[in-house]
Write a protein that holds these residues in place. Sequence first.
Motif, PDB file in Angstrom:
ATOM      1  N   ASN A 150     -30.761 -29.247 -74.019  1.00  0.00           N
ATOM      2  CA  ASN A 150     -30.338 -29.078 -72.613  1.00  0.00           C
ATOM      3  C   ASN A 150     -28.867 -28.654 -72.550  1.00  0.00           C
ATOM      4  O   ASN A 150     -28.492 -27.774 -71.770  1.00  0.00           O
ATOM      5  CB  ASN A 150     -30.497 -30.385 -71.828  1.00  0.00           C
ATOM      6  CG  ASN A 150     -31.908 -30.943 -71.888  1.00  0.00           C
ATOM      7  OD1 ASN A 150     -32.406 -31.261 -72.959  1.00  0.00           O
ATOM      8  ND2 ASN A 150     -32.559 -31.069 -70.741  1.00  0.00           N
ATOM      9  N   LEU A 151     -28.038 -29.297 -73.373  1.00  0.00           N
ATOM     10  CA  LEU A 151     -26.606 -28.982 -73.376  1.00  0.00           C
ATOM     11  C   LEU A 151     -26.366 -27.555 -73.871  1.00  0.00           C
ATOM     12  O   LEU A 151     -25.525 -26.829 -73.340  1.00  0.00           O
ATOM     13  CB  LEU A 151     -25.842 -29.974 -74.261  1.00  0.00           C
ATOM     14  CG  LEU A 151     -25.785 -31.411 -73.752  1.00  0.00           C
ATOM     15  CD1 LEU A 151     -25.257 -32.344 -74.838  1.00  0.00           C
ATOM     16  CD2 LEU A 151     -24.903 -31.537 -72.499  1.00  0.00           C
ATOM     17  N   LEU A 152     -27.130 -27.167 -74.860  1.00  0.00           N
ATOM     18  CA  LEU A 152     -26.988 -25.847 -75.462  1.00  0.00           C
ATOM     19  C   LEU A 152     -27.356 -24.746 -74.478  1.00  0.00           C
ATOM     20  O   LEU A 152     -26.810 -23.643 -74.532  1.00  0.00           O
ATOM     21  CB  LEU A 152     -27.901 -25.777 -76.687  1.00  0.00           C
ATOM     22  CG  LEU A 152     -27.638 -24.725 -77.740  1.00  0.00           C
ATOM     23  CD1 LEU A 152     -26.210 -24.810 -78.264  1.00  0.00           C
ATOM     24  CD2 LEU A 152     -28.624 -24.880 -78.889  1.00  0.00           C
ATOM     25  N   ASN A 153     -28.268 -25.053 -73.564  1.00  0.00           N
ATOM     26  CA  ASN A 153     -28.784 -24.030 -72.644  1.00  0.00           C
ATOM     27  C   ASN A 153     -28.229 -24.132 -71.230  1.00  0.00           C
ATOM     28  O   ASN A 153     -28.773 -23.542 -70.303  1.00  0.00           O
ATOM     29  CB  ASN A 153     -30.317 -24.109 -72.606  1.00  0.00           C
ATOM     30  CG  ASN A 153     -30.912 -23.754 -73.966  1.00  0.00           C
ATOM     31  OD1 ASN A 153     -30.588 -22.727 -74.526  1.00  0.00           O
ATOM     32  ND2 ASN A 153     -31.752 -24.622 -74.509  1.00  0.00           N
ATOM     33  N   LEU A 154     -27.140 -24.863 -71.066  1.00  0.00           N
ATOM     34  CA  LEU A 154     -26.528 -24.993 -69.743  1.00  0.00           C
ATOM     35  C   LEU A 154     -26.027 -23.647 -69.234  1.00  0.00           C
ATOM     36  O   LEU A 154     -25.573 -22.802 -70.004  1.00  0.00           O
ATOM     37  CB  LEU A 154     -25.341 -25.954 -69.810  1.00  0.00           C
ATOM     38  CG  LEU A 154     -25.660 -27.454 -69.783  1.00  0.00           C
ATOM     39  CD1 LEU A 154     -24.392 -28.256 -70.046  1.00  0.00           C
ATOM     40  CD2 LEU A 154     -26.255 -27.857 -68.446  1.00  0.00           C
ATOM     41  N   GLN A 155     -26.069 -23.486 -67.914  1.00  0.00           N
ATOM     42  CA  GLN A 155     -25.556 -22.266 -67.268  1.00  0.00           C
ATOM     43  C   GLN A 155     -24.613 -22.671 -66.137  1.00  0.00           C
ATOM     44  O   GLN A 155     -24.768 -23.731 -65.552  1.00  0.00           O
ATOM     45  CB  GLN A 155     -26.706 -21.451 -66.657  1.00  0.00           C
ATOM     46  CG  GLN A 155     -27.804 -21.057 -67.637  1.00  0.00           C
ATOM     47  CD  GLN A 155     -27.382 -19.899 -68.515  1.00  0.00           C
ATOM     48  OE1 GLN A 155     -26.733 -18.973 -68.058  1.00  0.00           O
ATOM     49  NE2 GLN A 155     -27.751 -19.967 -69.784  1.00  0.00           N
ATOM     50  N   GLY A 156     -23.664 -21.802 -65.835  1.00  0.00           N
ATOM     51  CA  GLY A 156     -22.846 -21.982 -64.632  1.00  0.00           C
ATOM     52  C   GLY A 156     -21.644 -22.879 -64.823  1.00  0.00           C
ATOM     53  O   GLY A 156     -21.304 -23.288 -65.918  1.00  0.00           O
ATOM     54  N   SER A 157     -21.001 -23.208 -63.708  1.00  0.00           N
ATOM     55  CA  SER A 157     -19.720 -23.917 -63.767  1.00  0.00           C
ATOM     56  C   SER A 157     -19.874 -25.432 -63.616  1.00  0.00           C
ATOM     57  O   SER A 157     -18.909 -26.166 -63.712  1.00  0.00           O
ATOM     58  CB  SER A 157     -18.796 -23.386 -62.658  1.00  0.00           C
ATOM     59  OG  SER A 157     -19.427 -23.587 -61.407  1.00  0.00           O
ATOM     60  N   GLY A 158     -21.087 -25.896 -63.375  1.00  0.00           N
ATOM     61  CA  GLY A 158     -21.264 -27.318 -63.072  1.00  0.00           C
ATOM     62  C   GLY A 158     -21.257 -28.241 -64.274  1.00  0.00           C
ATOM     63  O   GLY A 158     -21.324 -29.458 -64.134  1.00  0.00           O
ATOM     64  N   GLY A 159     -21.177 -27.679 -65.471  1.00  0.00           N
ATOM     65  CA  GLY A 159     -21.183 -28.529 -66.655  1.00  0.00           C
ATOM     66  C   GLY A 159     -22.498 -29.275 -66.802  1.00  0.00           C
ATOM     67  O   GLY A 159     -23.564 -28.742 -66.478  1.00  0.00           O
ATOM     68  N   ALA A 160     -22.413 -30.497 -67.275  1.00  0.00           N
ATOM     69  CA  ALA A 160     -23.622 -31.258 -67.614  1.00  0.00           C
ATOM     70  C   ALA A 160     -24.156 -32.097 -66.449  1.00  0.00           C
ATOM     71  O   ALA A 160     -25.111 -32.856 -66.617  1.00  0.00           O
ATOM     72  CB  ALA A 160     -23.338 -32.149 -68.818  1.00  0.00           C
ATOM     73  N   LYS A 161     -23.561 -31.947 -65.270  1.00  0.00           N
ATOM     74  CA  LYS A 161     -23.968 -32.797 -64.133  1.00  0.00           C
ATOM     75  C   LYS A 161     -25.456 -32.672 -63.807  1.00  0.00           C
ATOM     76  O   LYS A 161     -26.104 -33.638 -63.438  1.00  0.00           O
ATOM     77  CB  LYS A 161     -23.140 -32.451 -62.888  1.00  0.00           C
ATOM     78  CG  LYS A 161     -21.821 -33.212 -62.821  1.00  0.00           C
ATOM     79  CD  LYS A 161     -21.379 -33.408 -61.375  1.00  0.00           C
ATOM     80  CE  LYS A 161     -19.962 -33.957 -61.253  1.00  0.00           C
ATOM     81  NZ  LYS A 161     -19.758 -35.290 -61.784  1.00  0.00           N
TER      82      LYS A 161
END
Length: 196
Positions: A150-161
């Motif tokens: 999930n962390l590896l595939n994050l998108q955008g400016s929201g970080g891990a929220k």
Amino acid sequence: METAIIILAAGNSSRMGRPKQLLQYKGQTFLEIAIQAAVQTSFSPIIVVLGAHAKKILHVHNHPTITFVINEDWEKGMSSSIATGMNVILKDFSDTENVIITVADQVHITSTILEDLYHTFKSENKNIVTSHYLQTTGTPALFNKKYFNNLLNLQGSGGAKNIIKQHVDDVSSIPFELGHIDIDTATDYHNLINHQ
């Protein structure tokens, strides 16, 4: 159990007008405060993700035990920096079981807070442990390897929220009373310096 720390320090500090990673507080740069908190824990590796102003920041910070990486896509926001750090962990430190994500502008961060995340993970059997302040939760936060993809595939400016929101039943948190004090503008910095 191997626990890594990723320090996010890639932003261009547009609202500050100068690299906030290099601002001084109590005789240390903001980034140095985050690095020292990490170094004083038993966790490794410690990875610092740089982006904007990387050369300038590297010139001031030289730690033989820390891996500095540069996120060429830093303009895509925090998610791309998290993914950059995760790529290094999965490639070079594949026995990592947990990762703690922290940022370079929470000047009240301590090694105790970072250690508390891990102790809470161990005692409460939750795979995400966040810091809690002012009716919200955020960084620093620990993620078990269950969430590495999930962390590896994050998108955008929201970080891990978003990961935290999607898995609330697997989240615990620790109090970080001064965690809400992050320094984004010249006024924030002025207030910080005048109250030290």
